[in-house]
Design an enzyme around this catalytic site. Structure first.
Site, PDB file in Angstrom:
ATOM      1  N   GLY B 329      48.518   4.760  22.106  1.00 39.41           N
ATOM      2  CA  GLY B 329      48.676   4.764  20.585  1.00 39.41           C
ATOM      3  C   GLY B 329      49.047   6.160  20.122  1.00 39.41           C
ATOM      4  O   GLY B 329      49.686   6.870  20.747  1.00 39.41           O
ATOM      5  N   SER B 330      48.652   6.279  18.904  1.00 38.16           N
ATOM      6  CA  SER B 330      49.049   7.540  18.106  1.00 38.16           C
ATOM      7  C   SER B 330      48.391   8.692  18.679  1.00 38.16           C
ATOM      8  O   SER B 330      49.034   9.819  18.296  1.00 38.16           O
ATOM      9  CB  SER B 330      48.575   7.292  16.728  1.00 38.16           C
ATOM     10  OG  SER B 330      49.181   6.085  16.203  1.00 38.16           O
ATOM     11  N   THR B 331      47.563   8.647  19.552  1.00 35.86           N
ATOM     12  CA  THR B 331      47.128   9.821  20.106  1.00 35.86           C
ATOM     13  C   THR B 331      48.295  10.738  20.823  1.00 35.86           C
ATOM     14  O   THR B 331      48.097  11.969  21.285  1.00 35.86           O
ATOM     15  CB  THR B 331      45.736   9.668  21.047  1.00 35.86           C
ATOM     16  OG1 THR B 331      46.337   8.824  22.145  1.00 35.86           O
ATOM     17  CG2 THR B 331      44.707   9.262  20.340  1.00 35.86           C
ATOM     18  N   PHE B 332      49.346  10.071  21.250  1.00 35.14           N
ATOM     19  CA  PHE B 332      50.456  10.449  21.933  1.00 35.14           C
ATOM     20  C   PHE B 332      51.246  11.522  21.032  1.00 35.14           C
ATOM     21  O   PHE B 332      51.858  12.234  21.366  1.00 35.14           O
ATOM     22  CB  PHE B 332      51.331   9.273  22.131  1.00 35.14           C
ATOM     23  CG  PHE B 332      52.399   9.459  23.079  1.00 35.14           C
ATOM     24  CD1 PHE B 332      52.317   9.875  24.646  1.00 35.14           C
ATOM     25  CD2 PHE B 332      53.817   9.472  22.693  1.00 35.14           C
ATOM     26  CE1 PHE B 332      53.194  10.123  25.311  1.00 35.14           C
ATOM     27  CE2 PHE B 332      54.874   9.735  23.481  1.00 35.14           C
ATOM     28  CZ  PHE B 332      54.573  10.041  24.778  1.00 35.14           C
ATOM     29  N   GLU B 648      50.605  -0.876  15.028  1.00 31.08           N
ATOM     30  CA  GLU B 648      51.804  -0.415  15.824  1.00 31.08           C
ATOM     31  C   GLU B 648      52.383  -1.221  16.709  1.00 31.08           C
ATOM     32  O   GLU B 648      51.958  -1.713  17.584  1.00 31.08           O
ATOM     33  CB  GLU B 648      51.065   0.836  16.380  1.00 31.08           C
ATOM     34  CG  GLU B 648      50.446   2.034  15.692  1.00 31.08           C
ATOM     35  CD  GLU B 648      49.441   2.896  16.331  1.00 31.08           C
ATOM     36  OE1 GLU B 648      49.368   4.112  15.987  1.00 31.08           O
ATOM     37  OE2 GLU B 648      48.791   2.420  17.003  1.00 31.08           O
TER      38      GLU B 648
END
Lengths: 365, 652
Positions: B329-332, B648
């Site tokens: 997810g957005s931790t990327f 997302e």
């Protein structure tokens, strides 16, 4: 010149004993005492016992040695008959141990009548041949064979293959030296060979197993093969010089079964090695040689036959025992002469030696 | 007085006798020579052979087992230890009637059907002459009762044995693993590795986790006593004794109190947490929830318990931290940002629009942003802080996968970290080659990398799949300005003999060649997350500087135009909640990656865990009201300000 009394008594005591035979037997006995101390975990209890029954056996030997063989000979038929009757009694009222009925209870002790026959049978046969010495016909051999087969069959029935074979051997030697024709001997061998399968079928399982194990002891390493493997290890690991007295590990760690009796040779061989074995073989050969000299010069047919049978039996004991312990013969209960611990066998042997000495005293010049 | 006899002639007779005597004597000598030959063969030619046999007869080696090494946490708190207990062991070959013996034993000790079942299973695996335990951990009374009846129970023994104990049970099961009875497969392996001798008499071996990886250290060296035995196998005397060398002690980087706190913060939820000390790579906490009780496996597990554990929908046996792969997810995004900067796809001061949706050129498909109205014009740093999907969609589209792959990969994503645990999953960092290989058996149109594939990859969805461990490692690298360490659980191995500690050197494996200002820039973006970004709620009242990034990993794709509604979905289809963070920003002492399965937005579930954990680690603060802490952020998708990454969407 007046012979001192003490010297007379000495002569009397000394006379019946064959010096050479006594010397050789004494040496074997000495070895056996040293060995027994080791085989019995350096305890003196069996040594005490052995000394006691050896003294008794020596006394019996000495008494018999002083008797004239002809007088002894007269006891042959009654001893034989009593022996056979006792064997029959064993058949009906014997004590059974491990599936074999071999003993008769006499209250305080028990006896093994088959042991008597080891001496009684050759005596009987020698008596028989002497009696018919001059009128010997072919059928006398048949009668003799019959006299022999009765006790052998009874002992086989117990069952005790080892003793039966020894009794049969003792009887056979008398027949052989009494002139059993070669034709008969060879046809007997052929016949025996031919009847092997039949005999095999009549053997007890444990006996068959012993024979099979002999061919390959490893097939039953924890059963019948165990004895043979362990004693072969003992002998082999003894090497040329032996591990030394009291140093036999096989012996002292209890790997050798019956190590004071039938398997004592394994103990000896482990501790004294090939050199010790050679010494023992030479001692036995000396006894045998001396005994054969006595045999050869015996005065009567009875004496010759008896001496020959005793000598050959002595040899057979020694050979079969060492052969089985070293793994070239099946395991049968045969003691090593004068080495194995055990009263009955020792007394029997000493009686035989006594007879030999008696015959020796009456040698022709 | 002799009469002539046709059959016998005395003279003849005596000659015959003498002849036969000579023959007999010859035979005697021949047979004695045969004996002599036999003796020579045995005692000279075969002497060596029989000497060896006699030696083997005499001496038996009795193994003396070493104590298995302890496992301690970084503060010396015991995580795995040994204790002595009685076991009831049966040697089948010595027991005439096994059923009767067991029946008798049941009257003496509490032998449960489970014990019996286990015994039968072990019996099948073992040889007849080996002792097999029927019941372990007898009470003193049971041991005494069996001992008193020993005379009528041949082949039954009560032995004191060392058992392994894991005081923290479920909490450490995925780190420590467990030991178990040596089975046929283990035996073959030990044989291959030539270690059979060192396992004489040993019943247990490390099966999973650190117990397996550090087996050689933990097991130690078996000692031997040379014992002279008699034919019955009884020991007569001891000849020589080689003492065993006990197993070495493992001292972990793990802080069990921190692990305990992580476990508490997780509560009953599923997921994984990995905390790393960025300055060494030492793993401070390593949690996979739920865990299992490792003691169930030590003496062989019965099939019922095994299938119960195996079919449990929560999959307690799976080491999620090590083997679970999830889209990040957005931790990327922070790693994506580094790739963008390094490939000059965007400058530090470039400002771009972050609208409410993104459409591919020549396509009507809308990639929506979690914030319907968008975030206006933002720079890269702000895009991280507010987690703008549309900004990163566009960025990814502009860059293409070839520019993303190498830089993101340099943070260890998509490859094994090399941690000292077996079975690590490598995850997936997509690339053209990867897709070609992955779909090699499909048609070319499936195998081909489409430019549009990169769009969802750019926000950590699509083909991306990483383990929590990889995420923690990458976070630590980011925190430490590109210094790469190999994550490791064991910090020191203390030699049981010398007491010397062998340090697992925290030497950096490499330094990523990225400018410091890029790191500062991205970290500042992450710092912003806790102040004014998606993690602001969690960052309230921080007494230290904290940088983080929330993430939500989609479990099922949302259809075009549909609205994600967690309440309408079965729990196991709800989004996973991600959070990566480190603190203090200036000199990071701890970096963490947390995933809470099916818990929704990163800020909702995972971030509060990190906050609680950091408070505890950096300030020693124990949250008084754990539930309260967890409730400080909304659980549902009503608060758009706090939850930036709603919906997302992967490309359909």
């Amino acid at each position: 010149m007046k012979t001192p009394l003490i010297k007379l008594i000495w002569q009397r005591i000394k006379e019946p004993l064959d010096g050479w035979l006594m010397l050789f037997l004494g040496l074997i006995f000495a070895v056996s005492m040293v060995l027994l101390y080791s085989a019995n975990n350096q305890s003196f209890d069996k040594i005490d016992n052995k000394l006691i029954y050896t003294m008794m056996a020596l006394t019996v030997m000495w008494l018999i040695a002083r008797m004239r063989p002809q007088s002894v000979m007269n006891f042959a038929p009654p001893i034989y008959v009593i022996g056979v009757l006792l064997l029959i009694a064993v058949h009906f009222k014997g004590i059974t141990v491990n599936g074999s009925t071999r003993w008769l209870s006499l209250g305080v002790t028990r006896i093994q009548p088959s042991e008597i026959l080891k001496i009684a049978l050759p005596m009987m046969l020698a008596w028989f041949f002497q009696k018919y010495e001059l009128s010997l016909r072919w059928w006398h051999y048949l009668v003799a064979a019959g006299l022999m087969l009765v006790p052998v069959a009874l002992v086989l029935k117990q069952p005790d293959l080892g003793t039966a074979l020894l009794i049969a051997a003792a009887g056979f030697f008398v027949l052989f030296f009494a002139g059993l024709p070669w034709k008969v001997i060879f046809s007997g061998i052929v016949l025996a060979g031919a009847s092997m399968p039949l005999v095999w079928n009549h053997l007890h399982d444990y006996q068959r197993k012993r024979v099979l194990t002999l061919i390959d002891p490893t097939t039953d390493p924890l059963g019948t093969g165990y004895h043979i493997i362990q004693s072969m290890i003992a002998i082999g690991s003894g090497g040329p010089w032996g591990k030394g007295w009291l140093n036999g590990t096989q012996t002292h760690l209890d790997y050798i079964p019956e190590r004071t009796t039938d398997f004592i040779f394994a103990v000896y061989s482990e501790e004294f090695g090939l050199i010790g074995n050679l010494v023992l073989l030479v001692l036995y050969l000396l006894v045998i040689s001396r005994a054969l000299m006595i045999t050869a010069s015996a005065q009567t047919l009875y004496g010759r036959l008896m001496a020959a049978s005793i000598t050959m039996s002595f040899f057979v004991y020694a050979f079969v025992n060492m052969g089985m312990v070293s793994g070239i013969l099946p395991v049968v209960g045969v003691p090593l002469p004068f080495m194995s611990y055990g009263g009955t066998a020792t007394v029997t042997l000493f009686i035989g030696m006594g007879m030999l000495m008696g015959i020796s005293n009456l040698r022709r010049n | 007085m002799r009469r002539p006899n046709r059959f016998k002639n005395p003279q003849n007779d005596e000659e015959q006798f003498e002849l036969r005597l000579i023959i007999a004597y010859g035979l005697i000598i021949l047979l004695f020579l045969t004996l002599l030959a036999r003796f020579v063969w045995l005692q000279v030619l075969q002497h060596d052979h029989f000497s060896t046999l006699a030696q083997n007869n005499r001496i038996s080696l009795v193994p003396i087992l070493p104590n298995r090494g302890l496992i301690l946490d970084r503060n010396g708190i015991v995580l795995a230890q040994n204790y002595s207990a009685y076991t009831l062991e049966l040697t089948p070959s010595k027991i005439p009637d096994l059923a009767a013996t067991i029946a008798k034993l049941k009257t003496l000790a509490d032998v449960t059907p489970r014990d019996e079942k286990l015994f039968k299973k072990l019996l099948g695996d073992s040889k007849n002459f080996e002792a097999v335990p029927l019941k372990v951990k007898l009470t003193d009374q049971e041991a005494a009762r069996v001992a008193a009846n020993a005379w009528q129970l041949p082949g039954v023994e009560v032995k004191a044995r060392l058992f392994r104990d894991y005081p923290y049970k479920e909490m450490t099961s995925h780190v420590l693993g467990y030991i178990g009875r040596i089975n046929q497969k283990d035996k073959e392996r030990l044989d291959d590795e030539d270690k059979t001798t060192n396992y004489k008499g040993t019943n247990y071996i490390g099966k999973t986790g650190l117990e397996a990886v550090y087996e050689d250290d933990l097991h130690g060296q078996v000692g031997f006593e040379e014992v002279e035995t008699d034919s019955g196998g009884r020991a007569v005397r001891s000849l020589r004794r080689t003492p065993p060398v006990n197993g070495n002690t493992l001292k972990l980087a793990l802080d069990i109190r921190l692990q305990e706190m992580a476990d508490k913060l997780f509560g009953q939820r599923r997921g994984a947490l990995v905390a790393i000390d960025p300055s060494t790579g030492g793993v401070l906490a390593f949690l996979s929830k739920p865990g299992f009780d490792p003691s169930l496996f030590i003496d062989g597990i019965d099939s019922q318990t095994w299938s119960a554990l195996n079919t449990d929908w929560q999959k307690p046996l799976i080491n999620r931290a090590l083997r679970g792969t999830y889209p990040p997810g957005s931790t990327f995004k922070p790693f994506m940002a580094m790739a963008a900067l390094m490939t000059h796809s965007i400058g530090l001061r470039d400002i771009r629009p972050a609208p409410g949706y993104f459409t591919l050129p020549g396509s009507s498909h809308q990639f929506r942003d979690s914030k319907k109205q968008g975030n206006g014009m933002v720079n890269l740093q702000r895009a991280i802080t507010v987690s703008s999907d549309t900004f990163f969609y566009k960025l990814a589209w502009d860059m293409g996968i070839d520019k993303i792959h190498p830089v993101v990969g340099s943070f260890g994503l998509g490859s094994k970290t090399g941690i000292d645990l077996d079975g690590e999953a490598s995850g997936i960092l997509p690339s053209k080659e990867w897709k070609e290989k992955r779909f090699a058996r499909y048609k070319p149109e499936v195998r081909r990398w489409y430019p549009a594939d990169v769009v969802s990859v750019g926000i950590g969805q699509g083909f991306n799949a990483y383990t929590p461990l990889q995420m923690a490692n990458a976070t630590a690298i980011m925190a430490n300005n590109g210094q790469v360490f190999k994550p490791h659980l064991v910090q020191q191995i203390v030699d049981s003999k010398s007491g010397e500690a062998r340090l697992i050197e925290p030497k950096p494996v490499r330094q990523l060649p990225y400018p410091q200002e890029y790191f500062d820039y991205i970290k500042e973006g992450m710092h912003g997350v806790m102040i004014s970004g998606t993690g602001a709620r969690v960052g309230v009242g921080l007494q230290y500087s904290m940088a983080g990034k929330t993430g939500t990993a989609q479990v099922v794709a949302i259809k075009q135009g549909a609205k994600y509604n967690a309440a309408a979905l079965a729990e196991q289809y709800r989004d996973h909640s991600w959070f990566i963070a480190f603190a203090p920003v200036e000199k990071p002492k701890i970096a963490v990656a947390i995933i809470v399965e099916n818990a929704g937005f990163g800020a909702a579930a995972a971030a509060p865990v990190a906050r609680g954990l950091f408070d505890f680690y950096l300030l020693g603060k124990v949250p008084k009201d754990l539930d309260g802490l967890l409730k400080t952020v909304p659980q549902e998708n009503g608060d758009a300000a706090a939850t930036g990454e709603q919906n997302e969407n992967a490309a359909d």
